[in-house]
Design a protein around this motif. Structure first.
Motif, PDB file in Angstrom:
ATOM      1  N   ARG A  23       3.357  -4.171   3.327  1.00  0.00           N
ATOM      2  CA  ARG A  23       4.259  -3.023   3.321  1.00  0.00           C
ATOM      3  C   ARG A  23       3.396  -1.778   3.164  1.00  0.00           C
ATOM      4  N   ILE A  24       3.634  -0.805   4.021  1.00  0.00           N
ATOM      5  CA  ILE A  24       2.921   0.463   3.908  1.00  0.00           C
ATOM      6  C   ILE A  24       3.957   1.529   3.614  1.00  0.00           C
ATOM      7  N   LEU A  25       3.846   2.116   2.435  1.00  0.00           N
ATOM      8  CA  LEU A  25       4.780   3.169   2.045  1.00  0.00           C
ATOM      9  C   LEU A  25       4.026   4.496   1.997  1.00  0.00           C
ATOM     10  N   MET A  26       4.794   5.552   2.054  1.00  0.00           N
ATOM     11  CA  MET A  26       4.155   6.860   2.026  1.00  0.00           C
ATOM     12  C   MET A  26       5.022   7.805   1.236  1.00  0.00           C
ATOM     13  N   MET A  27       4.444   8.539   0.343  1.00  0.00           N
ATOM     14  CA  MET A  27       5.220   9.515  -0.405  1.00  0.00           C
ATOM     15  C   MET A  27       5.556  10.688   0.502  1.00  0.00           C
ATOM     16  N   GLU A  28       6.656  11.316   0.151  1.00  0.00           N
ATOM     17  CA  GLU A  28       7.252  12.333   1.013  1.00  0.00           C
ATOM     18  C   GLU A  28       6.265  13.422   1.455  1.00  0.00           C
ATOM     19  N   ASN A  29       5.397  13.830   0.556  1.00  0.00           N
ATOM     20  CA  ASN A  29       4.473  14.918   0.891  1.00  0.00           C
ATOM     21  C   ASN A  29       3.044  14.449   1.118  1.00  0.00           C
ATOM     22  N   ALA A  30       2.889  13.186   1.446  1.00  0.00           N
ATOM     23  CA  ALA A  30       1.548  12.670   1.727  1.00  0.00           C
ATOM     24  C   ALA A  30       1.240  12.864   3.206  1.00  0.00           C
ATOM     25  N   TRP A  31      -0.045  12.776   3.557  1.00  0.00           N
ATOM     26  CA  TRP A  31      -0.430  12.756   4.970  1.00  0.00           C
ATOM     27  C   TRP A  31      -1.382  11.602   5.211  1.00  0.00           C
ATOM     28  N   TYR A  32      -1.402  11.125   6.442  1.00  0.00           N
ATOM     29  CA  TYR A  32      -2.231   9.967   6.804  1.00  0.00           C
ATOM     30  C   TYR A  32      -2.623  10.159   8.263  1.00  0.00           C
ATOM     31  N   SER A  33      -3.939  10.137   8.517  1.00  0.00           N
ATOM     32  CA  SER A  33      -4.377  10.468   9.870  1.00  0.00           C
ATOM     33  C   SER A  33      -5.740   9.868  10.185  1.00  0.00           C
ATOM     34  N   VAL A  34      -6.018   9.794  11.464  1.00  0.00           N
ATOM     35  CA  VAL A  34      -7.306   9.286  11.932  1.00  0.00           C
ATOM     36  C   VAL A  34      -8.430  10.272  11.622  1.00  0.00           C
ATOM     37  N   ILE A  35      -8.058  11.522  11.419  1.00  0.00           N
ATOM     38  CA  ILE A  35      -9.051  12.570  11.157  1.00  0.00           C
ATOM     39  C   ILE A  35      -8.351  13.691  10.396  1.00  0.00           C
ATOM     40  N   SER A  36      -9.085  14.396   9.554  1.00  0.00           N
ATOM     41  CA  SER A  36      -8.454  15.488   8.816  1.00  0.00           C
ATOM     42  C   SER A  36      -8.128  16.625   9.786  1.00  0.00           C
ATOM     43  N   PRO A  37      -7.094  17.399   9.489  1.00  0.00           N
ATOM     44  CA  PRO A  37      -6.735  18.502  10.385  1.00  0.00           C
ATOM     45  C   PRO A  37      -7.889  19.477  10.609  1.00  0.00           C
ATOM     46  N   CYS A  73       0.853  -1.195   0.000  1.00  0.00           N
ATOM     47  CA  CYS A  73       0.000   0.000   0.000  1.00  0.00           C
ATOM     48  C   CYS A  73       0.885   1.239   0.000  1.00  0.00           C
ATOM     49  N   VAL A  74       0.505   2.204  -0.808  1.00  0.00           N
ATOM     50  CA  VAL A  74       1.252   3.462  -0.823  1.00  0.00           C
ATOM     51  C   VAL A  74       0.280   4.620  -0.621  1.00  0.00           C
ATOM     52  N   ILE A  75       0.513   5.408   0.422  1.00  0.00           N
ATOM     53  CA  ILE A  75      -0.251   6.646   0.558  1.00  0.00           C
ATOM     54  C   ILE A  75       0.443   7.636  -0.374  1.00  0.00           C
ATOM     55  N   THR A  76      -0.219   7.948  -1.491  1.00  0.00           N
ATOM     56  CA  THR A  76       0.423   8.817  -2.476  1.00  0.00           C
ATOM     57  C   THR A  76       0.081  10.287  -2.236  1.00  0.00           C
ATOM     58  N   GLY A  77      -1.052  10.522  -1.599  1.00  0.00           N
ATOM     59  CA  GLY A  77      -1.479  11.908  -1.380  1.00  0.00           C
ATOM     60  C   GLY A  77      -2.108  12.042  -0.007  1.00  0.00           C
ATOM     61  N   GLU A  78      -3.438  11.972   0.003  1.00  0.00           N
ATOM     62  CA  GLU A  78      -4.139  12.096   1.274  1.00  0.00           C
ATOM     63  C   GLU A  78      -4.528  10.712   1.801  1.00  0.00           C
ATOM     64  N   GLY A  79      -4.313  10.526   3.070  1.00  0.00           N
ATOM     65  CA  GLY A  79      -4.728   9.282   3.725  1.00  0.00           C
ATOM     66  C   GLY A  79      -5.719   9.626   4.813  1.00  0.00           C
ATOM     67  N   GLY A  80      -6.980   9.758   4.430  1.00  0.00           N
ATOM     68  CA  GLY A  80      -7.992  10.230   5.365  1.00  0.00           C
ATOM     69  C   GLY A  80      -8.745   9.111   6.043  1.00  0.00           C
ATOM     70  N   SER A  81      -8.297   8.753   7.223  1.00  0.00           N
ATOM     71  CA  SER A  81      -9.060   7.923   8.161  1.00  0.00           C
ATOM     72  C   SER A  81      -9.497   6.567   7.594  1.00  0.00           C
ATOM     73  N   GLY A  82     -10.699   6.125   8.013  1.00  0.00           N
ATOM     74  CA  GLY A  82     -11.199   4.797   7.635  1.00  0.00           C
ATOM     75  C   GLY A  82     -11.322   4.609   6.130  1.00  0.00           C
ATOM     76  N   GLY A  83     -11.597   5.689   5.432  1.00  0.00           N
ATOM     77  CA  GLY A  83     -11.701   5.621   3.983  1.00  0.00           C
ATOM     78  C   GLY A  83     -10.391   5.269   3.311  1.00  0.00           C
ATOM     79  N   ALA A  84      -9.298   5.547   3.977  1.00  0.00           N
ATOM     80  CA  ALA A  84      -7.967   5.179   3.473  1.00  0.00           C
ATOM     81  C   ALA A  84      -7.577   3.789   3.973  1.00  0.00           C
ATOM     82  N   LEU A  85      -7.834   3.536   5.250  1.00  0.00           N
ATOM     83  CA  LEU A  85      -7.461   2.238   5.824  1.00  0.00           C
ATOM     84  C   LEU A  85      -8.205   1.090   5.147  1.00  0.00           C
ATOM     85  N   ALA A  86      -9.411   1.383   4.649  1.00  0.00           N
ATOM     86  CA  ALA A  86     -10.216   0.344   4.000  1.00  0.00           C
ATOM     87  C   ALA A  86      -9.473  -0.321   2.843  1.00  0.00           C
TER      88      ALA A  86
END
Lengths: 308, 318
Positions: free
Chosen positions: B213-227, B194-207
């Motif tokens: 392997r969980i990868l993340m692009m340098e400028n991506a974000w991933y969180s339980v809730i949006s800021p 799995c790669v978080i390429t941009g936004e990783g917003g909560s359950g909709g992303a975890l689904a």
């Protein structure tokens, strides 16, 4: 104004003088029903499992009260992992204070009680969420205790009963809370693969990351009448769609009609229905289980003696 | 942001424009300005480093939302030799907010799945701004199960603010489908990257984000809730999203430290949108590396390890 309190009703203490009370009755003996406004004698309400005698509205109930309501012998309940306490992995603002406040309020260290007990003669692993502790939110402790509960049930080949009451994943533990959704959903599946029963009871409210993980995944899903059940928050939906949403969109009754809930069971019938399910799914009754964990093939073909 | 340029990038962009002008002048008038250009290039390089290596979490969130940031289909076009998008959840309809299908990546038969944002207003309306309905997740799960059947590794590219908070989405069981995806993805007997390429917003992303392997692009974000929602809940003020972003620990660097992700996929300086091909190349290299590492693991062992990985995530107090 009434709508503000809709999703999260609370006991309202009726002050002496504003209700038909005798002067010498102290505050707190009477409560008013949120729904029909009837003033109820607190002792009666408690005896009635928090159900309004007039309109059947279900008052909020603490996890401890639910334990007493569901178990054959509440004294014999063996609580597990009561020593697990939440940390503060992200040093999130105000988290420590809120935990402290709700520990005092509920007497619990986090938003769940887990353990083993007996319901209608059937040994079960039981997990009950406490909405009064940070809105019943799921962080590391809730996720871990639930996963351990399912693991314990797997080892003992026991059914699991979970009563949810939660606003979802706990914001204060950030991404770590989100990951508890996986931890609990995987624990459900592992338990399920062993052919064991999981009954999920939805109390008010069961929403967001809890509905989106273990709570919706029972072999049988039961809801209390009027419970709020859904994924997105009401205000979030209204902001997204730009209009008012139907007031009953996320009531248990609507979600039942939409096909995601098996049964809506009033609180005073819940224990009986759970007992019936445990029988119907062939869960071992007490006598067989008393000698230790039964063999995987063990089944209760005969009617349990304790059938009521 | 003006014309795709963030406020904090302005000094750099102005400098780059100046360099371009000088280069043009050199070409057109034949006057040698190479010394001036070199000096400016040096300060531009310094500025680049200064700006992009010190981005605040909130700036990262904005980078992840850049309208020109490559979308899932953009990446697929660059990392797969072949891809055929398949449609439909076999129950309700096809959800254009999630795309997926069989693909060939570096000679391997794989299945790629991911939420799809629109690249312009028209496409955004069609794709519901990349906000999936339950049927999108049902389609994703269907394709994942199909991948398991044909023993194909799964790659998910995740860029989603969250599952769509809509009326029909609720009526059709948004939470239930997300739960099912998480539950069954956990036990799929094929490698999942799995790669978080941009936004990783909560359950909709975890689904679609449970993997080996969980990868993340340098400028991506991933969180339980949006800021924004976090700020709304904490301070009843979405304007304090920048502050909330700090508290949520949602950047790739944060999540690597928290051991939620395995690796940060670097982006071209200034973000993936500045050089899509280079971004895709780095993404492809990372995916292939991890697919190779996972290729020889026995499927049952793979699942055990995956379960164990998540089982240890948690932070208990004393």
């Amino acid at each position: 104004m009434r709508n503000i309190f809709r999703g999260r009703p609370k006991y309202v203490t009726v002050k002496a003088g504003t209700a038909p009370l005798k002067k010498d009755v102290p505050d707190g003996w009477w409560v008013q029903c949120q729904q029909c406004k009837t003033v109820l004698y607190r002792k009666d309400l408690e005896r009635n499992l928090g159900i309004c005698e007039k309109c059947r509205y279900h008052f909020p109930m603490s996890a401890r009260e639910r334990l007493r309501m569901l178990l054959d012998d509440p004294e014999a309940f063996v609580e597990t992992d009561a020593d697990l306490v939440p940390g503060n992995p992200l040093q999130f603002p105000e988290y420590e204070a809120k935990k402290e406040r709700d520990l005092k309020k509920t007497g619990l260290r986090d938003a769940i009680i887990t353990g083993s007990g007996v319901i209608e003669q059937h040994p079960v692993v039981l997990a009950i969420m406490e909405f009064g502790f940070l809105g019943g939110s799921m962080g590391s402790v809730v996720g871990e205790k639930l996963a351990r509960a399912f693991d314990m049930a797997l080892d003992g080949r026991l059914p699991v009963v979970v009563v949810s009451s939660s606003g979802g994943a706990r914001m204060q533990e950030g991404i770590i809370s989100l990951m508890q959704m996986q931890k609990t959903a995987a624990a459900v599946e592992r338990h399920s693969r062993a052919g064991l029963l999981y009954i999920s009871v939805l109390a008010n409210p069961t929403t967001a990351g809890v509905w989106g993980s273990f709570a919706s995944q029972g072999d049988v899903v039961i809801a209390e009448p009027g419970a709020t059940v859904g994924f997105a928050g009401r205000q979030v939906i209204e902001a997204a769609v730009g209009k008012r949403v139907p007031p009953d969109l996320q009531t248990a009754e609507t979600v039942f009609q939409n096909g995601f809930i098996d049964l809506i069971v009033p609180r005073d019938q819940l224990k009986g229905v759970i007992g019936q399910l445990l029988r119907l799914y062939g869960c071992p009754a007490r006598k067989e289980a008393a000698a230790g964990a039964p063999e995987p093939e063990a089944k209760t073909d005969k009617e349990p003696e304790a059938d009521k | 942001m003006v014309n795709g340029v963030f406020e904090w990038e302005k000094p750099l962009v102005e400098l780059e424009q100046r360099i371009n002008e000088l280069q043009k002048f050199t070409r057109e008038k034949g006057i040698d300005l190479s010394e001036d250009i070199q000096t400016l290039e040096k300060s531009a390089e310094r500025l680049r480093k200064e700006i992009y290596s010190n981005l605040t979490p909130w700036q990262r969130v904005q980078m992840a939302r850049h309208p020109k940031r490559p979308t899932t289909l953009d990446y697929i076009a660059d990392i797969a030799e072949e891809f055929l998008e398949l449609h439909g959840d076999r129950t309700v309809r096809d959800d254009p907010a999630i795309v997926g299908g069989p693909a060939v990546v570096d000679g391997r038969l794989v299945t790629i799945i991911g939420p799809q944002k629109g690249r312009d207003t028209r496409e955004n309306i069609k794709r519901n701004f990349g906000l999936p309905h339950p049927e999108g997740y049902r389609k994703a799960l269907r394709l994942m199960r199909q991948a398991e059947k044909f023993k194909r590794p799964i790659i998910t590219l995740i860029d989603v603010v969250g599952a769509y908070p809509g009326i029909e989405a609720e009526q059709r069981g948004q939470g239930v489908m997300i739960a099912e995806c998480i539950r069954y993805m956990s036990f799929l007997e094929v490698p999942i990257v799995c790669v978080i390429t941009g936004e990783g917003g909560s359950g909709g992303a975890l689904a679609i984000g449970v993997g080996d392997r969980i990868l993340m692009m340098e400028n991506a974000w991933y969180s339980v809730i949006s800021p924004e929602m976090c700020a709304q809940i904490l301070w009843k003020d979405t304007g304090k999203a920048a502050e909330a972003a700090e508290h949520l620990h949602l950047t790739a660097k944060d999540l690597l430290e928290l051991k939620i992700i395995d690796e940060i996929v670097p982006e071209p300086t200034g973000g993936a949108h500045r050089n899509k091909q280079a971004a895709a190349a780095m993404l492809k290299a990372a995916i292939i590396k991890h697919l190779d590492e996972l290729a020889d693991i026995d499927p049952a062992e793979l699942v055990e390890r995956r379960i164990a990985r998540y089982r240890t995530i948690g932070y208990l107090g004393h």
